[in-house]
Scaffold this active site. Structure first.
Site, PDB file in Angstrom:
ATOM      1  N   GLY B 133       0.611  -1.361  -0.046  1.00 39.11           N
ATOM      2  CA  GLY B 133       0.054  -0.075  -0.061  1.00 39.11           C
ATOM      3  C   GLY B 133       0.882   1.310  -0.022  1.00 39.11           C
ATOM      4  O   GLY B 133       0.657   2.179  -0.831  1.00 39.11           O
ATOM      5  N   ILE B 134       1.762   1.558   0.856  1.00 41.17           N
ATOM      6  CA  ILE B 134       2.750   2.571   0.969  1.00 41.17           C
ATOM      7  C   ILE B 134       3.453   2.786  -0.278  1.00 41.17           C
ATOM      8  O   ILE B 134       3.761   3.708  -0.574  1.00 41.17           O
ATOM      9  CB  ILE B 134       3.351   2.523   2.503  1.00 41.17           C
ATOM     10  CG1 ILE B 134       2.331   2.841   3.522  1.00 41.17           C
ATOM     11  CG2 ILE B 134       4.407   3.824   2.399  1.00 41.17           C
ATOM     12  CD1 ILE B 134       3.249   2.411   5.080  1.00 41.17           C
ATOM     13  N   VAL B 208       9.862   5.767   8.073  1.00 41.19           N
ATOM     14  CA  VAL B 208       8.356   6.082   8.644  1.00 41.19           C
ATOM     15  C   VAL B 208       7.732   4.441   9.133  1.00 41.19           C
ATOM     16  O   VAL B 208       6.392   4.666   9.091  1.00 41.19           O
ATOM     17  CB  VAL B 208       7.326   6.541   7.469  1.00 41.19           C
ATOM     18  CG1 VAL B 208       7.960   8.175   7.174  1.00 41.19           C
ATOM     19  CG2 VAL B 208       7.466   5.612   6.361  1.00 41.19           C
ATOM     20  N   ARG B 210       9.091   1.714  12.079  1.00 41.50           N
ATOM     21  CA  ARG B 210       9.098   1.819  13.464  1.00 41.50           C
ATOM     22  C   ARG B 210      10.589   1.968  13.788  1.00 41.50           C
ATOM     23  O   ARG B 210      11.401   1.444  12.999  1.00 41.50           O
ATOM     24  CB  ARG B 210       8.771   0.274  13.945  1.00 41.50           C
ATOM     25  CG  ARG B 210       7.428   0.032  14.005  1.00 41.50           C
ATOM     26  CD  ARG B 210       6.629   0.751  15.338  1.00 41.50           C
ATOM     27  NE  ARG B 210       5.194   0.342  15.266  1.00 41.50           N
ATOM     28  CZ  ARG B 210       4.193   0.917  14.791  1.00 41.50           C
ATOM     29  NH1 ARG B 210       4.458   1.900  13.853  1.00 41.50           N
ATOM     30  NH2 ARG B 210       2.857   0.420  14.877  1.00 41.50           N
ATOM     31  N   ASP B 234      10.379   9.688  11.356  1.00 40.91           N
ATOM     32  CA  ASP B 234       9.230   9.876  12.145  1.00 40.91           C
ATOM     33  C   ASP B 234       9.146   8.954  13.334  1.00 40.91           C
ATOM     34  O   ASP B 234       8.346   9.191  14.112  1.00 40.91           O
ATOM     35  CB  ASP B 234       8.109   9.536  11.252  1.00 40.91           C
ATOM     36  CG  ASP B 234       6.669  10.063  11.766  1.00 40.91           C
ATOM     37  OD1 ASP B 234       6.510  11.322  12.436  1.00 40.91           O
ATOM     38  OD2 ASP B 234       5.870   9.248  11.807  1.00 40.91           O
ATOM     39  N   GLU B 239      11.707   5.530  21.817  1.00 36.47           N
ATOM     40  CA  GLU B 239      10.680   6.381  21.518  1.00 36.47           C
ATOM     41  C   GLU B 239       9.564   6.606  22.704  1.00 36.47           C
ATOM     42  O   GLU B 239       9.213   5.432  23.025  1.00 36.47           O
ATOM     43  CB  GLU B 239       9.788   6.018  20.295  1.00 36.47           C
ATOM     44  CG  GLU B 239       8.937   6.729  19.714  1.00 36.47           C
ATOM     45  CD  GLU B 239       8.528   6.192  18.418  1.00 36.47           C
ATOM     46  OE1 GLU B 239       8.901   5.927  17.432  1.00 36.47           O
ATOM     47  OE2 GLU B 239       6.985   6.329  18.411  1.00 36.47           O
ATOM     48  N   HIS B 258       6.700  10.958  15.349  1.00 37.68           N
ATOM     49  CA  HIS B 258       5.445   9.768  15.219  1.00 37.68           C
ATOM     50  C   HIS B 258       4.342  10.453  14.571  1.00 37.68           C
ATOM     51  O   HIS B 258       3.315  10.004  15.188  1.00 37.68           O
ATOM     52  CB  HIS B 258       5.272   8.880  16.342  1.00 37.68           C
ATOM     53  CG  HIS B 258       4.812   7.586  15.820  1.00 37.68           C
ATOM     54  ND1 HIS B 258       5.296   6.290  16.420  1.00 37.68           N
ATOM     55  CD2 HIS B 258       4.191   7.157  14.646  1.00 37.68           C
ATOM     56  CE1 HIS B 258       4.848   5.436  15.604  1.00 37.68           C
ATOM     57  NE2 HIS B 258       4.176   5.890  14.818  1.00 37.68           N
ATOM     58  N   THR B 259       4.487  11.600  13.683  1.00 35.24           N
ATOM     59  CA  THR B 259       3.369  12.262  13.294  1.00 35.24           C
ATOM     60  C   THR B 259       2.973  11.899  11.674  1.00 35.24           C
ATOM     61  O   THR B 259       2.118  12.733  11.083  1.00 35.24           O
ATOM     62  CB  THR B 259       3.279  13.573  13.556  1.00 35.24           C
ATOM     63  OG1 THR B 259       4.587  14.089  12.963  1.00 35.24           O
ATOM     64  CG2 THR B 259       3.233  13.912  14.905  1.00 35.24           C
ATOM     65  N   ALA B 260       3.480  10.834  11.105  1.00 38.99           N
ATOM     66  CA  ALA B 260       3.218  10.574   9.841  1.00 38.99           C
ATOM     67  C   ALA B 260       1.499  10.388   9.553  1.00 38.99           C
ATOM     68  O   ALA B 260       1.042  10.979   8.547  1.00 38.99           O
ATOM     69  CB  ALA B 260       3.967   9.460   9.250  1.00 38.99           C
TER      70      ALA B 260
END
Lengths: 297, 297
Positions: B133-134, B208, B210, B234, B239, B258-260
């Site tokens: 998908g990505i 983007v 982990r 990201d 974290e 972590h705001t993708a």
């Protein structure tokens, strides 16, 4: 007989090759040249050179914006003057896209903050100016995001283009405003307090044109008062932006030092424009990027 | 008879509507539900809830990555588990693009510096994982830049996809490496010192996925030693990235918290996934995003 073209004040190998590839002949001495690729920044220096080189019929400037040259009057001397307008559309459009998306607090983060972000998907972007090239390229880049681009131009040519005087009616519906126009007496402070107040609070402003198109004092007030969500500026007024200026170091404003098109990036694009114009001169065709001193671009 | 579906531990109106739009019935009491949309972060809390709700046959998680849930073993309980994998491709691909282009010194500038920049035009991007998908969305976004995307996946399905063990042979030819894979025992520290040394000096790394897919210690060394030009993260390991960590505040590394995909951004996308899965359950079809606890995604 190949057209003799000089490069000054400094000679770049890539530009010499472009002259030859276009069917011209590189002429080391500007006094013997008919064409001149000027890669300098100083209008006074150029004027002085041209005074001693009456044989130069055509001057190719290396910038896309020519406000520095038209303001000085050096362009209105009866020669043919061309700029690189349109040649740098790709890097400038790419930079506008980056500034637009990079605006939120995130890029300036130095500690783990709260999650906020903007998105280009389905956004409405109002593009100010750009003489077509940047606008078309920018629209192409944001098409996969389903973003809608409305262009404001002095002389609209297409359906989604509007005359500049309609700008304030379009602003309330903008998610982002991208300034890409030439700096002229008409566009100085085009983005003033009224324009910034007309933008929605969630909208962002991007300037990849010239600093003075935006009223800096009004922009600082707009950010302080949260009339808009943020700004991304590749150009500023004054420029360079002095250390300690209120636009530096804030989380809602990103300033890049006039690097939308870096010298490394534009040299091949300028070389291609030069090659093309040398070839056109040889064929007696109209050159690309001819400057209209009246219009200022 | 509409399927009763609960939302826990907090109820969001948009998700309630999604259940109804899918032909289900929102059930406030999880003990009476057959389906559960879990929007929490704590596997222990979820396990406790499920123990008292034997009627729940299907659990929809709200994240695209499920390492937290598979590591805990909560997923292997005989129920059908679905994640949001693939649902957030748009914001995540957009964020990867932004991190990629925002990397240079410019975005962290606090004074007028020297002009440097990277460009996506004609770049070769190696994309690690992303379950399709990505990767597809990212490739779509960079197409106008004429960028070439090579994807590395556990199970290649298309011509431009390669098995993960070919990664190190592809890295020397990458202008950018975008990490978008699931975190599993196989991908932990996939980007290690050897991988970072294999990248060209001008290349940038974007994560983007982990944090632990990248070996943080090796990354700090890679930046300090200039094995690569920069990184855009990201996600980090650890974290949240603690204040004062060597990855903060450097000009060649951009960290976003972590705001993708922010909660505001993903809620409508999660709602659409939930609606679709409720409708599939009603029709007795295979759900979208079923988790393979063995594979870890």
């Amino acid at each position: 007989m190949p057209v003799p073209v000089a490069v000054a004040p400094t000679v770049h190998e890539m530009l010499v090759r472009a002259i030859e590839d276009g069917g011209g002949r590189f002429e080391p001495d500007p006094a013997r040249a008919r064409g001149l690729q000027w890669v300098g920044k100083d209008p006074v220096e150029l004027r002085r050179l041209l005074e001693s080189c009456p044989g130069i019929e055509w001057v190719q400037l290396s910038g896309a914006g020519v406000d520095r040259w038209t303001a000085d009057g050096v362009v209105a001397d009866g020669r043919i003057w061309t700029s690189a307008k349109g040649a740098y559309s790709e890097p400038v459009a790419e930079h506008a896209l980056t500034l637009l998306r990079s605006l939120p607090q995130r890029v300036r983060a130095t500690s783990w903050g709260s999650p906020t972000a903007v998105t280009l998907y389905d956004a409405h972007v109002v593009l100010v100016g750009g003489s077509g090239g940047i606008g078309r390229e920018f629209a192409r880049l944001v098409e996969p995001f389903r973003a809608r681009v409305t262009t404001v131009r002095r002389s609209p040519e297409h359906e989604h283009e509007h005359p500049t005087d309609r700008l304030h009616r379009l602003l309330p519906d903008a998610d982002a405003v991208v300034v890409a126009c030439a700096l002229t007496p008409r566009t100085r402070h085009l983005i003033d307090e009224a324009a910034l107040r007309a933008m929605p609070r969630h909208a962002v402003l991007v300037n990849v044109a010239r600093g003075p198109v935006v009223d800096t004092t009004a922009l600082v007030r707009a950010l302080d008062s949260r009339w808009i969500a943020g700004a991304g500026l590749d150009v500023t007024d004054p420029e360079p932006l002095p250390d300690g200026h209120p636009l530096w170091g804030r989380s809602d404003c990103l300033v890049t030092p006039h690097t939308a098109d870096t010298p490394d990036m534009i040299r091949p694009l300028l070389a291609e424009r030069l090659r093309d114009n040398v070839a056109r001169m040889l064929r007696g065709e109209r050159l690309t990027g001819v400057i209209d001193p009246e219009a200022g671009y």
